[in-house]
Design a protein around this motif. Structure first.
Motif, PDB file in Angstrom:
ATOM      1  N   PHE A 165       3.262  -5.133 -11.040  1.00 40.20           N
ATOM      2  CA  PHE A 165       3.651  -3.718 -10.905  1.00 40.20           C
ATOM      3  C   PHE A 165       3.112  -2.941 -12.104  1.00 40.20           C
ATOM      4  N   ASP A 166       2.192  -2.039 -11.824  1.00 33.85           N
ATOM      5  CA  ASP A 166       1.598  -1.196 -12.865  1.00 33.85           C
ATOM      6  C   ASP A 166       2.383   0.115 -12.900  1.00 33.85           C
ATOM      7  N   ALA A 181       0.829  -1.206   0.000  1.00 30.54           N
ATOM      8  CA  ALA A 181       0.000   0.000   0.000  1.00 30.54           C
ATOM      9  C   ALA A 181       0.855   1.245   0.000  1.00 30.54           C
ATOM     10  N   ALA A 182       1.958   1.212   0.776  1.00 31.11           N
ATOM     11  CA  ALA A 182       2.816   2.394   0.840  1.00 31.11           C
ATOM     12  C   ALA A 182       3.575   2.609  -0.461  1.00 31.11           C
ATOM     13  N   VAL A 210       1.082  -1.506  -7.006  1.00 31.94           N
ATOM     14  CA  VAL A 210       1.453  -2.911  -6.899  1.00 31.94           C
ATOM     15  C   VAL A 210       0.266  -3.661  -6.338  1.00 31.94           C
ATOM     16  N   ARG A 211      -0.023  -4.782  -6.957  1.00 35.08           N
ATOM     17  CA  ARG A 211      -1.058  -5.651  -6.385  1.00 35.08           C
ATOM     18  C   ARG A 211      -0.568  -7.083  -6.417  1.00 35.08           C
ATOM     19  N   ALA A 247       3.333  -2.942 -17.687  1.00 31.90           N
ATOM     20  CA  ALA A 247       3.215  -3.678 -16.418  1.00 31.90           C
ATOM     21  C   ALA A 247       4.291  -4.753 -16.364  1.00 31.90           C
ATOM     22  N   VAL A 248       4.659  -5.123 -15.124  1.00 32.31           N
ATOM     23  CA  VAL A 248       5.682  -6.142 -14.909  1.00 32.31           C
ATOM     24  C   VAL A 248       5.101  -7.165 -13.923  1.00 32.31           C
ATOM     25  N   VAL A 249       5.175  -8.448 -14.297  1.00 33.96           N
ATOM     26  CA  VAL A 249       4.703  -9.536 -13.426  1.00 33.96           C
ATOM     27  C   VAL A 249       5.932 -10.278 -12.905  1.00 33.96           C
TER      28      VAL A 249
END
Length: 459
Positions: A144-145, A72-73, A81-82, A132-134
């Motif tokens: 990572f968007d 979240a930070a 990031v999710r 984006a990076v997975v």
């Protein structure tokens, strides 16, 4: 450098091409030096990759219960990031920016992390999404968007930028200017040689050609000067010889005339004097023809209508039936004395046959036309070309009591050709002859001081 510019044509053409290409490449290099061409990924890709590596290291270093807080930070307006499990999202591959971000992320990954996919996310409107990076982490994955601006051209940037347009226009112009300047320098000696060749008729005082330019052109100019020099010497020597022969022949002819006057038999005296006059006419006509080939009068601006009217009036005053038709004035460039002589010869030929003569002047787009028509016996069709040959004697000329040598029309054609003109003979209906002279308006300029001087008439 001077040796290169004065060398052979092949060497000069090669030098022209090399100079043009170097100039174009110099312009291209100057353009690209103004653009950031440093190797490696752009700075924005390196910053994003470093941020991804930092997040992965934090997740590895801190307890698992802090993972949600770290994610979240780490997320903000331009970077999020999710975390997920199962099958990771499918990203569309392609584009140079994908290669840049993959290389940057590979270098920044924390130990134990595996880069799984790099590309753009699919959108509902089928438009390309953000980069984006997975990354595979344990049994799950992290997506990572990246910032939407990464991988997009700068605002206002497009392929047809002012710099590109300047290069596309300026490079061909530069090559054209350099090539035209150089080729003009190479070709100008050939142009001067062509002009000198056109004026080769002035053999009494020919203008030499400057021996400059490429090696081949200098050789041609040198040969041209040598040939004109030999021709000039030949003409001068021939004219001098004919003048001496004329002088030597006129002396015994004068003695013969004096002796013929003392002959008592009138019939024999008349025949002798006629033969003497014929011989004198032959000598005068021959010398005039030869001088006409080598002597050149300077071009002048004259009123052609006034000149024709003067010639016609002179014949009319002598009792001949000669009329003029045409404009009152017509300015033209010509050699007036030579052209007047040609006209007198043509009109005199018709008058000798007791024919009525009409002289007509017409103005055309590219030149003026003088037509001399008579109602005499004319010339047979098979002799229309032969009458221009020196010393040709047709049936009518053999009956000519004046003792003509058949040089009149030869001199006329030589004069017309010296004006870059044309002469044509045709029949009239029901009988007679029509002589058409065409002279162009534009004549080569010959300075008065360069005009050939006529040889003094011997006698």
């Amino acid at each position: 450098m001077r040796r290169l510019l004065t060398g052979g044509t092949t060497r000069q053409i090669a030098a022209i091409v090399v100079v043009a290409i170097v100039a174009a490449h110099a312009m291209t290099g100057a353009l690209w030096l103004s653009v950031d061409t440093r190797p490696g990924a752009p700075p924005e890709f390196l910053a994003s990759a470093s941020r991804i590596g930092l997040v992965l290291r934090l997740l590895q270093a801190l307890p698992a219960e802090n993972a949600a807080a770290i994610l979240a930070a780490s997320s903000d307006g331009g970077f999020s990031v999710r975390e997920g499990t199962g099958k990771p999202p499918v990203l569309s591959a392609g584009g140079h920016e994908v290669i840049f971000i993959r290389d940057a992320v590979d270098a920044a990954l924390a130990p134990g992390a595996l880069l799984q996919a790099v590309g753009r996310e699919s959108r509902a409107d089928r438009q390309p999404g953000n980069l984006a990076v997975v990354v595979r982490r344990g049994a799950g994955w992290l997506l990572f968007d990246l910032d939407p601006g990464i991988g997009q051209p700068p605002k206002g940037h497009h392929w047809f930028s002012p710099g590109l347009i300047a290069w596309l226009i300026g490079s061909p112009l530069l090559i054209a200017v350099v090539s035209l300047w150089a080729m003009r320098r190479v070709v100008s000696p050939l142009v001067r040689l062509a002009v000198a060749t056109e004026g080769l008729g002035d053999l009494k005082d020919p203008i030499p050609v400057a021996e400059e330019g490429t090696l081949e052109v200098r050789q041609v100019a040198h040969a041209f000067n040598a040939v004109t020099g030999r021709l000039r010497r030949f003409v001068v020597e021939r004219t001098r010889m004919l003048a001496a022969v004329s002088h030597d022949l006129r002396t015994p002819l004068t003695r013969m005339r004096l002796r013929a006057e003392t002959v008592e038999d009138e019939e024999i005296r008349t025949k002798m004097l006629t033969d003497i006059r014929t011989m004198e006419s032959m000598i005068t006509a021959t010398l005039a023809f030869i001088r006409e080939e080598s002597a050149r009068e300077a071009m002048e601006r004259v009123d052609m209508a006034v000149l024709l009217q003067t010639v016609c009036d002179d014949f009319a005053d002598a009792g001949a039936d000669v009329d003029y038709e045409g404009p009152l004035h017509c300015a033209a460039s010509c050699r007036p004395q030579a052209l007047q002589r040609a006209l007198i010869n043509l009109i005199d030929n018709a008058v000798k046959r007791d024919a009525g003569v009409t002289v007509r002047l017409e103005q055309e787009l590219e030149g003026f036309v003088v037509t001399i028509e008579d109602d005499g016996p004319g010339i047979p069709e098979e002799q229309k070309e032969d009458v221009f040959k020196p010393f040709f004697s047709g049936d009518a000329q053999r009956d000519d009591p004046s003792g003509s040598m058949g040089l009149g029309l030869s001199i006329v054609r030589a004069i017309v050709q010296s004006h870059n003109g044309e002469i044509e003979l045709s029949d009239r209906v029901p009988h007679g002859l029509s002589v058409r002279l065409w002279i162009p308006w534009r004549q080569p300029e010959v300075p008065a001081g360069r005009a050939g001087k006529r040889t003094a008439d011997a006698g």
